[in-house]
Design a protein around this motif. Structure first.
Motif, PDB file in Angstrom:
ATOM      1  N   MET A   1       0.813  -1.205   0.000  1.00  0.00           N
ATOM      2  CA  MET A   1       0.000   0.000   0.000  1.00  0.00           C
ATOM      3  C   MET A   1       0.852   1.263   0.000  1.00  0.00           C
ATOM      4  N   ALA A   2       2.062   1.155   0.496  1.00  0.00           N
ATOM      5  CA  ALA A   2       2.934   2.333   0.490  1.00  0.00           C
ATOM      6  C   ALA A   2       3.168   2.823  -0.933  1.00  0.00           C
ATOM      7  N   GLU A   3       3.238   1.899  -1.895  1.00  0.00           N
ATOM      8  CA  GLU A   3       3.407   2.299  -3.293  1.00  0.00           C
ATOM      9  C   GLU A   3       2.188   3.076  -3.790  1.00  0.00           C
ATOM     10  N   LEU A   4       0.985   2.676  -3.365  1.00  0.00           N
ATOM     11  CA  LEU A   4      -0.219   3.418  -3.751  1.00  0.00           C
ATOM     12  C   LEU A   4      -0.206   4.802  -3.115  1.00  0.00           C
ATOM     13  N   TRP A   5       0.247   4.887  -1.877  1.00  0.00           N
ATOM     14  CA  TRP A   5       0.341   6.175  -1.187  1.00  0.00           C
ATOM     15  C   TRP A   5       1.275   7.108  -1.955  1.00  0.00           C
ATOM     16  N   LEU A   6       2.421   6.585  -2.375  1.00  0.00           N
ATOM     17  CA  LEU A   6       3.357   7.406  -3.152  1.00  0.00           C
ATOM     18  C   LEU A   6       2.756   7.794  -4.495  1.00  0.00           C
ATOM     19  N   LYS A  41      -8.798   1.434  12.623  1.00  0.00           N
ATOM     20  CA  LYS A  41      -9.920   1.156  11.709  1.00  0.00           C
ATOM     21  C   LYS A  41     -10.320   2.406  10.936  1.00  0.00           C
ATOM     22  N   GLN A  42      -9.315   3.109  10.431  1.00  0.00           N
ATOM     23  CA  GLN A  42      -9.538   4.329   9.665  1.00  0.00           C
ATOM     24  C   GLN A  42      -8.931   4.232   8.279  1.00  0.00           C
ATOM     25  N   VAL A  43      -8.759   3.002   7.794  1.00  0.00           N
ATOM     26  CA  VAL A  43      -8.309   2.795   6.427  1.00  0.00           C
ATOM     27  C   VAL A  43      -9.174   1.684   5.832  1.00  0.00           C
ATOM     28  N   TRP A  44      -9.567   1.871   4.588  1.00  0.00           N
ATOM     29  CA  TRP A  44     -10.413   0.919   3.875  1.00  0.00           C
ATOM     30  C   TRP A  44      -9.661   0.505   2.628  1.00  0.00           C
ATOM     31  N   VAL A  45      -9.606  -0.783   2.372  1.00  0.00           N
ATOM     32  CA  VAL A  45      -8.787  -1.303   1.283  1.00  0.00           C
ATOM     33  C   VAL A  45      -9.669  -2.039   0.283  1.00  0.00           C
ATOM     34  N   LEU A  46      -9.433  -1.775  -0.988  1.00  0.00           N
ATOM     35  CA  LEU A  46     -10.072  -2.499  -2.079  1.00  0.00           C
ATOM     36  C   LEU A  46      -8.988  -3.403  -2.660  1.00  0.00           C
ATOM     37  N   ALA A  47      -9.208  -4.714  -2.591  1.00  0.00           N
ATOM     38  CA  ALA A  47      -8.167  -5.639  -3.019  1.00  0.00           C
ATOM     39  C   ALA A  47      -8.748  -6.769  -3.852  1.00  0.00           C
ATOM     40  N   SER A  48      -7.913  -7.273  -4.740  1.00  0.00           N
ATOM     41  CA  SER A  48      -8.227  -8.509  -5.447  1.00  0.00           C
ATOM     42  C   SER A  48      -7.460  -9.612  -4.723  1.00  0.00           C
ATOM     43  N   ARG A  49      -7.557 -10.803  -5.203  1.00  0.00           N
ATOM     44  CA  ARG A  49      -6.796 -11.890  -4.572  1.00  0.00           C
ATOM     45  C   ARG A  49      -5.294 -11.660  -4.682  1.00  0.00           C
ATOM     46  N   ASP A  51      -3.690  -8.385  -5.429  1.00  0.00           N
ATOM     47  CA  ASP A  51      -3.102  -7.064  -5.278  1.00  0.00           C
ATOM     48  C   ASP A  51      -4.062  -6.093  -4.605  1.00  0.00           C
ATOM     49  N   VAL A  52      -3.506  -5.026  -4.060  1.00  0.00           N
ATOM     50  CA  VAL A  52      -4.296  -3.918  -3.540  1.00  0.00           C
ATOM     51  C   VAL A  52      -4.613  -2.999  -4.713  1.00  0.00           C
ATOM     52  N   LEU A  53      -5.905  -2.738  -4.927  1.00  0.00           N
ATOM     53  CA  LEU A  53      -6.349  -1.945  -6.074  1.00  0.00           C
ATOM     54  C   LEU A  53      -6.566  -0.483  -5.710  1.00  0.00           C
ATOM     55  N   GLY A  54      -6.833  -0.229  -4.434  1.00  0.00           N
ATOM     56  CA  GLY A  54      -7.063   1.129  -3.981  1.00  0.00           C
ATOM     57  C   GLY A  54      -7.310   1.152  -2.492  1.00  0.00           C
ATOM     58  N   LEU A  79      -7.399   4.983  -6.278  1.00  0.00           N
ATOM     59  CA  LEU A  79      -7.566   3.738  -7.037  1.00  0.00           C
ATOM     60  C   LEU A  79      -6.509   3.705  -8.126  1.00  0.00           C
ATOM     61  N   ARG A  80      -5.995   2.534  -8.380  1.00  0.00           N
ATOM     62  CA  ARG A  80      -5.079   2.410  -9.519  1.00  0.00           C
ATOM     63  C   ARG A  80      -5.828   2.901 -10.765  1.00  0.00           C
ATOM     64  N   PRO A  81      -5.146   3.596 -11.652  1.00  0.00           N
ATOM     65  CA  PRO A  81      -5.823   4.192 -12.818  1.00  0.00           C
ATOM     66  C   PRO A  81      -6.691   3.225 -13.609  1.00  0.00           C
ATOM     67  N   GLU A  82      -6.274   1.988 -13.768  1.00  0.00           N
ATOM     68  CA  GLU A  82      -7.063   1.037 -14.564  1.00  0.00           C
ATOM     69  C   GLU A  82      -8.372   0.626 -13.891  1.00  0.00           C
ATOM     70  N   TRP A  83      -8.571   0.958 -12.626  1.00  0.00           N
ATOM     71  CA  TRP A  83      -9.805   0.628 -11.907  1.00  0.00           C
ATOM     72  C   TRP A  83     -10.744   1.826 -11.770  1.00  0.00           C
ATOM     73  N   ARG A  84     -10.351   2.965 -12.291  1.00  0.00           N
ATOM     74  CA  ARG A  84     -11.166   4.173 -12.189  1.00  0.00           C
ATOM     75  C   ARG A  84     -12.295   4.155 -13.211  1.00  0.00           C
ATOM     76  N   GLY A  85     -13.368   4.894 -12.897  1.00  0.00           N
ATOM     77  CA  GLY A  85     -14.487   5.022 -13.824  1.00  0.00           C
ATOM     78  C   GLY A  85     -15.385   3.792 -13.879  1.00  0.00           C
ATOM     79  N   LYS A  86     -15.251   2.884 -12.928  1.00  0.00           N
ATOM     80  CA  LYS A  86     -16.037   1.653 -12.924  1.00  0.00           C
ATOM     81  C   LYS A  86     -16.907   1.530 -11.674  1.00  0.00           C
ATOM     82  N   GLY A  87     -16.976   2.615 -10.883  1.00  0.00           N
ATOM     83  CA  GLY A  87     -17.813   2.597  -9.681  1.00  0.00           C
ATOM     84  C   GLY A  87     -17.109   2.155  -8.411  1.00  0.00           C
TER      85      GLY A  87
END
Length: 152
Positions: A1-6, A41-49, A51-54, A79-87
């Motif tokens: 997740m640190a990479e997403l933060w950066l 409990k102040q972080v929410w993660v969207l993940a696939s099996r 990778d972390v997506l957002g 959100l990673r750019p490829e996951w944007r615009g999909k809700g």
């Protein structure tokens, strides 16, 4: 997740990647910060099996202006750019807001650049302009000490 933060901060600054340095120290700070938020409990993660997506993160508002009522600030929504615009961003935001609301807070704030596409999501979800932040950038890249204060 640190990479997403950066990645979030690189996008936010809308400049070359050198403006937020991906140093080992900054990665460690991001990881520590996100672990602390997860404990609270102040972080929410969207993940696939695989990778972390957002993720979204929130902290209590502690500035004098916001202390007159109980509120939190959504500090990150990425959100990673490829996951944007999909809700998925909307779902992530709604989940974070629902959890914050259940804690009994009066309001939630979020900062967004005036020209950010995310602004449409936030206004569609009921956020309205409240205060304005003005920024004066100095020449050159944003120094790492803004992310990790150095000892005097």
């Amino acid at each position: 997740m640190a990479e997403l933060w950066l990645a979030l901060h690189r996008e936010h600054l809308r400049g070359p990647s050198r403006q937020v340095r991906a140093t080992r120290r900054n990665r460690e700070l991001a990881q520590s910060h996100l672990r602390q938020l997860a404990t609270l409990k102040q972080v929410w993660v969207l993940a696939s099996r695989a990778d972390v997506l957002g993720y979204a993160a929130a902290v209590p508002n502690l500035s004098p202006v916001e202390m007159c009522f109980s509120s939190a600030a959504v500090t990150d929504l990425y959100l990673r750019p490829e996951w944007r615009g999909k809700g998925w961003g909307r779902r992530l935001l709604r989940r974070a807001l629902a959890d914050i609301r259940r804690r009994g807070l009066d309001a939630v704030t979020i900062s967004v650049a005036h020209d950010s596409p995310a602004r449409n999501l936030y206004t569609a979800e009921g956020f309205t302009p409240w205060m304005e932040t003005l920024l004066q950038r100095f020449d050159g890249p944003v120094p790492s000490r803004l992310v990790a204060p150095e000892a005097p």
